[in-house]
Design a protein around this motif. Structure first.
Motif, PDB file in Angstrom:
ATOM      1  N   ASP A   1       0.856  -1.187   0.000  1.00 52.94           N
ATOM      2  CA  ASP A   1       0.000   0.000   0.000  1.00 52.94           C
ATOM      3  C   ASP A   1       0.892   1.238   0.000  1.00 52.94           C
ATOM      4  O   ASP A   1       1.305   1.727   1.041  1.00 52.94           O
ATOM      5  N   GLN A   2       1.194   1.761  -1.180  1.00 53.95           N
ATOM      6  CA  GLN A   2       2.079   2.917  -1.308  1.00 53.95           C
ATOM      7  C   GLN A   2       1.455   4.199  -0.763  1.00 53.95           C
ATOM      8  O   GLN A   2       2.154   5.163  -0.490  1.00 53.95           O
ATOM      9  N   SER A   3       0.133   4.213  -0.581  1.00 57.96           N
ATOM     10  CA  SER A   3      -0.526   5.420  -0.074  1.00 57.96           C
ATOM     11  C   SER A   3      -0.146   5.698   1.376  1.00 57.96           C
ATOM     12  O   SER A   3      -0.323   6.807   1.852  1.00 57.96           O
ATOM     13  N   ARG A   4       0.373   4.704   2.066  1.00 58.76           N
ATOM     14  CA  ARG A   4       0.743   4.888   3.468  1.00 58.76           C
ATOM     15  C   ARG A   4       2.214   5.233   3.648  1.00 58.76           C
ATOM     16  O   ARG A   4       2.677   5.416   4.766  1.00 58.76           O
ATOM     17  N   VAL A   5       2.960   5.332   2.547  1.00 54.30           N
ATOM     18  CA  VAL A   5       4.381   5.659   2.629  1.00 54.30           C
ATOM     19  C   VAL A   5       4.521   7.122   3.024  1.00 54.30           C
ATOM     20  O   VAL A   5       3.976   8.001   2.377  1.00 54.30           O
ATOM     21  N   ASN A   6       5.254   7.373   4.082  1.00 51.52           N
ATOM     22  CA  ASN A   6       5.436   8.731   4.586  1.00 51.52           C
ATOM     23  C   ASN A   6       6.764   9.274   4.099  1.00 51.52           C
ATOM     24  O   ASN A   6       7.815   8.755   4.427  1.00 51.52           O
ATOM     25  N   SER A   7       6.725  10.338   3.321  1.00 53.55           N
ATOM     26  CA  SER A   7       7.951  10.947   2.819  1.00 53.55           C
ATOM     27  C   SER A   7       8.170  12.330   3.420  1.00 53.55           C
ATOM     28  O   SER A   7       8.910  13.127   2.892  1.00 53.55           O
ATOM     29  N   LYS A   8       7.525  12.623   4.525  1.00 55.26           N
ATOM     30  CA  LYS A   8       7.596  13.959   5.108  1.00 55.26           C
ATOM     31  C   LYS A   8       8.725  14.115   6.128  1.00 55.26           C
ATOM     32  O   LYS A   8       8.900  15.184   6.669  1.00 55.26           O
ATOM     33  N   ARG A   9       9.498  13.057   6.387  1.00 54.76           N
ATOM     34  CA  ARG A   9      10.589  13.145   7.344  1.00 54.76           C
ATOM     35  C   ARG A   9      11.663  14.094   6.827  1.00 54.76           C
ATOM     36  O   ARG A   9      11.998  14.093   5.645  1.00 54.76           O
ATOM     37  N   ILE A  10      12.194  14.910   7.704  1.00 61.01           N
ATOM     38  CA  ILE A  10      13.257  15.842   7.348  1.00 61.01           C
ATOM     39  C   ILE A  10      14.556  15.285   7.939  1.00 61.01           C
ATOM     40  O   ILE A  10      14.780  15.363   9.142  1.00 61.01           O
ATOM     41  N   PRO A  11      15.425  14.700   7.081  1.00 62.14           N
ATOM     42  CA  PRO A  11      16.681  14.141   7.590  1.00 62.14           C
ATOM     43  C   PRO A  11      17.500  15.177   8.338  1.00 62.14           C
ATOM     44  O   PRO A  11      17.469  16.367   8.016  1.00 62.14           O
ATOM     45  N   TYR A  12      18.222  14.725   9.343  1.00 66.38           N
ATOM     46  CA  TYR A  12      19.098  15.534  10.180  1.00 66.38           C
ATOM     47  C   TYR A  12      18.324  16.458  11.122  1.00 66.38           C
ATOM     48  O   TYR A  12      18.926  17.229  11.857  1.00 66.38           O
TER      49      TYR A  12
ATOM     50  N   LEU B   1      13.988  12.291  14.211  1.00 66.58           N
ATOM     51  CA  LEU B   1      14.533  10.988  14.557  1.00 66.58           C
ATOM     52  C   LEU B   1      14.492  10.043  13.375  1.00 66.58           C
ATOM     53  O   LEU B   1      13.572  10.079  12.562  1.00 66.58           O
ATOM     54  N   GLY B   2      15.479   9.196  13.279  1.00 67.81           N
ATOM     55  CA  GLY B   2      15.550   8.212  12.200  1.00 67.81           C
ATOM     56  C   GLY B   2      16.930   8.213  11.571  1.00 67.81           C
ATOM     57  O   GLY B   2      17.796   9.014  11.909  1.00 67.81           O
TER      58      GLY B   2
END
Length: 138
Positions: free
Chosen positions: A58-69, A72-73
């Motif tokens: 389910d690609q609709s649930r992929v979250n791409s809003k994380r801001i690296p650096y 967390l992650g």
């Protein structure tokens, strides 16, 4: 001694990530491919280390809003490579984009690239076998 055996990474497209890895890690091979109700997955690597790649069905649930650096992650993956000049040429020809600039260093060269999932990869080529030179911060 502790050794990082593998990392499990969720990607948008396993096939696109495998294309990226074919350039930066030509010694990696597909170890196994599988399916779950939620994911397609593969293990890709060499005899010592591997990456477990997960592609959500389910690609609709992929979250791409994380801001690296800034959040967390994991910020990037570091791979020690050989022939960084050749890898850089191939990545640019294949349409991958560079990330941050790196300083010129005597005993290593580093480049950062984004893959198709937007994940950042640090590629490092060392020019010395001596620990104190490899990890000297100029």
């Amino acid at each position: 001694m502790t050794i990082l055996e593998h990392a499990n990474i969720t990607v948008r497209s396993i096939e696109q990530t495998l294309q990226f890895l074919a350039i930066v890690a030509p010694d990696f091979r597909l170890r196994h491919r599988g399916e779950t109700p939620q994911h397609h997955w593969v293990h890709v690597g060499n005899n010592q280390h591997y990456l477990a790649l997960q592609e959500p069905r389910d690609q609709s649930r992929v979250n791409s809003k994380r801001i690296p650096y800034h959040q967390l992650g994991v910020n990037h993956w570091g791979l020690q490579v050989e022939n960084l000049d050749e890898i850089e040429t191939e990545l640019i020809a294949a349409g991958y984009r560079r990330s941050m600039a790196t300083p010129n260093e005597t005993y290593r060269r580093r480049l950062y690239f984004f893959d198709h999932s937007g994940l950042e990869w640090e590629l490092i080529e060392y020019f010395s076998q001596r620990f104190e030179q490899r990890y000297h911060y100029e």
